[in-house]
Design an enzyme around this catalytic site. Structure first.
Site: not given
Length: 159
Positions: A93, A114, A122-123, A154
């Site tokens: 952030y 979001n 956003c993850h 991912e």
């Protein structure tokens, strides 16, 4: 709750509720697995379902969907910065805040608002001291479990 979605799609971590305006995606919402699925009823939700399935099979699969405009100018800047974080990577952030001239808490709030999670990833934004939050309405760790699943899928290292 389910009646407000145009489709409720299965996901490896639960379900995904989808709202459209007929031509664009208006919202994507993570839902727990016990919510009853609702098959895509139109070409747009079918397109999203196909792209989600491709992503679940291969985290490098790209999303190309018409998204309804949403959010303030500030939120748009945050979401644009989030979209630039590549698959397999995370940012904080604070890093996003510094890049756009904002405070980390405000970035976190914009992440929580979001309307298109997964599509705007956003993850991939974490706290400087850990995984961070994921949703302003987190309940029983469900949303953090979704975040962990997405980051593992991912290939990003978990904190």
């Amino acid at each position: 709750m389910p009646a407000t979605y145009d489709a409720i799609l299965p996901a490896p971590f639960g379900k995904i509720g989808v709202r459209t305006d007929g031509a664009r995606i208006r919202a994507i919402v993570y839902l727990p697995g016990h919510v009853e699925a609702r098959a895509p009823a139109d070409a747009l939700t079918q397109q999203l379902a196909a792209q989600l399935e491709a992503y679940y099979a291969n985290p490098d699969a790209a999303f190309d969907l018409p998204l309804a405009p949403a959010g303030s100018d500030f939120q748009q800047r945050v979401w644009q910065a989030i979209s630039a974080v590549p698959r397999g990577a995370v940012t904080t952030y604070g890093t996003i805040a510094e890049a756009i001239g904002a405070m980390p808490r405000a970035v976190g709030q914009a992440c929580g608002q979001n309307p298109f999670p997964i599509v705007i990833p956003c993850h991939r934004v974490v706290s400087a001291r850990g995984i961070g939050g994921f949703s302003p309405h987190a309940e029983d760790g469900f949303y953090l479990d979704v975040k962990r699943w997405l980051l593992r899928h991912e290939g990003a290292m978990l904190i």
